[in-house]
Design an enzyme around this catalytic site. Structure first.
Site, short mmCIF file in Angstrom:
data_model
loop_
_atom_site.label_atom_id
_atom_site.label_comp_id
_atom_site.label_asym_id
_atom_site.label_seq_id
_atom_site.Cartn_x
_atom_site.Cartn_y
_atom_site.Cartn_z
CG ASP A 245 -2.05 -0.93 1.18
OD1 ASP A 245 -2.06 -1.79 0.28
OD2 ASP A 245 -2.96 -0.82 2.01
CG HIS B 91 -4.43 2.70 -0.73
ND1 HIS B 91 -5.34 2.06 0.07
CD2 HIS B 91 -3.43 3.08 0.12
CE1 HIS B 91 -4.90 2.07 1.33
NE2 HIS B 91 -3.76 2.69 1.38
CG HIS C 98 -3.60 7.13 2.47
ND1 HIS C 98 -3.74 7.11 3.84
CD2 HIS C 98 -3.35 5.85 2.11
CE1 HIS C 98 -3.58 5.87 4.27
NE2 HIS C 98 -3.36 5.09 3.25
CE1 TYR D 114 -4.22 6.15 7.80
CE2 TYR D 114 -6.24 7.03 6.84
CZ TYR D 114 -4.93 7.19 7.22
OH TYR D 114 -4.30 8.38 6.99
CG HIS E 143 2.34 0.00 4.34
ND1 HIS E 143 2.06 -0.95 5.30
CD2 HIS E 143 1.21 0.73 4.18
CE1 HIS E 143 0.80 -0.77 5.70
NE2 HIS E 143 0.27 0.23 5.04
#
Ligand SMILES: [Zn+2]
Length: 249
Positions: A66, A117, A121, A159, A212
């Protein structure tokens, strides 16, 4: 469910006189369950998410990254994946794609899958209404399309938080919501050994591992993880291959 309970209580109250505190206790329990459900994508509380494929018997798992693409760590990760002949899925943010569109192209060219994603963010993403969530998803999908020529149908909420707005938004945009069942904690822990052990302890066929590509420690975790998978007969595949779903529209 909570509504049905409250209505039956009101009916019961007509006959038995239910104490007021009962309503209060039910409201508190409902609030606790909703809060935990919102923060745990594996609960499938608001949205049906793909968290692991328990029907898989062969030793296949999906490694996911991510928050990239990252100009420093994503290329190192791509190199490692190539060395071990492993495939992965990258859930990218629109903001990062704008900065490194060529790295996104490299991810796709290497045969990995690209997922959405969100755009920014934002820490406030869970407070966005349906329309704002749709705008974030579409903005990022347009960036993915302009870089690799197709739109992603996989969405991982920032998240891993889910709520009714996100649930309604993905119904509109027709996205598959992708979670995980192994959270590596690579953004929290500072020992690569601890992160690796945490993943290995939870490993089973059909697992989805959250990492990540925005973190330096992840590169060293990945190298050891790929070696472990190879030595133990595991193959890392993309999310779409693991769940047998379409990754692009
Ligand atoms: Zn994220």
């Amino acid at each position: 469910m909570a509504v049905i309970l409250i209505i039956s209580l009101i009916i019961a109250d007509y006959y038995f006189n239910v104490p007021a505190a009962t309503y209060f206790i039910i409201a508190i329990i409902w609030l606790i369950i909703t809060t935990i459900g919102s923060f745990n994508i594996t609960w499938n509380y608001h949205v049906k998410a793909y968290n692991s494929n328990t029907t898989i018997k062969e030793k296949r798992v999906a490694i996911t990254f991510d928050d990239g693409p990252n100009n420093k760590f994503t290329p190192q990760i791509l190199e490692l994946l190539k060395t071990y002949n492993a495939k992965a899925t990258f859930f990218c943010t629109g903001k990062q794609i704008e900065q490194h569109p060529n790295i996104l192209k490299n991810i796709a060219n290497d045969g990995h899958t690209i997922g959405n994603h969100s755009y920014a963010h934002s820490p406030y993403f869970d407070f966005y209404g349906k329309q704002k969530v749709i705008t974030e998803i579409e903005k990022t999908n347009n960036l993915i399309e302009s870089s690799v020529g197709k739109k992603s149908t996989l969405f991982r909420p920032p998240y891993g938080v889910t709520n009714p707005s996100i649930s309604k938004a993905v119904k509109d945009t027709k996205h598959h919501v992708i979670g995980w069942n192994i959270r590596s904690l690579d953004t929290v822990k500072n020992s690569d050994q601890k992160i690796l052990n945490r993943i290995i302890r939870r490993l089973s066929p059909g697992a989805v591992i959250l990492l990540h590509d925005s973190k330096e420690i992840t590169v060293s975790v990945l190298e050891q993880l790929l070696l472990f998978l190879q030595q133990n007969g595991y193959q890392s595949t993309t999310i779409d291959a693991l769940f047998n779903i379409e990754a692009y529209a």
